[in-house]
Design an enzyme around this catalytic site. Sequence first.
Site: not given
Ligand code: GLP
Length: 248
Positions: A67, A136, A138, A143
Amino acid sequence: MNVIAVDDKQEMSEKASAILFNEIKQNPELVLGVATGGTPTDTYDKLVEKVLAASLDLSKITTVNLDEYVGLAREHEESYWYYIYTHLYEPLGLSPDRALVPYGLSDDLQEECIRYEKSIEKVGGIDLQLLGVGRNGHIGFNEPGTPFESKTHLVELTDSTRQANARFFEHKEEVPTRAITVGISTIMKSRSILLLASGEEKAEPVNALLRGDVGEKWPVTVLNQHPSVTLVVTKDALEIEEDLDHDQ
Ligand code: GLP
């Protein structure tokens, strides 16, 4: 699903980097789907250490970012292009010629989504997808409520996701409101998936996944339909707290 439970983030990162190292060793032309966020940072650091120590050649792998934020230039420190450049390419002394990242400053974002999906097909699809999970549920920026058949698309980030990512920016208002993400069907086409989860704030999505549920409310649960998933998870991400806030 192969579940590897570990004590802490350090052990998770050690295991995950070893898996990635072995996969690249076996296939020097691996197409590696790469996640960003806080979860995999030490995994990349440890992978870089292993690669340098073994003088493994990574110049033939392709990385495919999951992303990218809309509106951030590549040079912005919080862009995901910058993330993968600084965590992988720069420390390895590699030019990012084979780093695919959605272009969040495109004049035509819909067209960019189509182009990105095609660019993944062009490199033969993703061999191994490294994934984190949002609080959540995702995956990428898919989402809750995202259709499982989705391809690369534009998303409005939920307030809880912007709040969760505010820690990387000076003010929450600076967190972009939109992003381009690889879709759930694109992720599901990966030949294998390595999912990482660390911290008690991931216990709800992890438990939804491990219950065997499959539903759009928790996007990560789609992985129950994938034939080759390895989950490396810390113990605190396995334990549900009684008073956990169910809106997060
Ligand atoms: C982010 C990214 C995801 C990631 C997720 C968890 O915003 N877009 O690719 O896996 O949310 O983030 P974190 O590892 O900081 O908890």
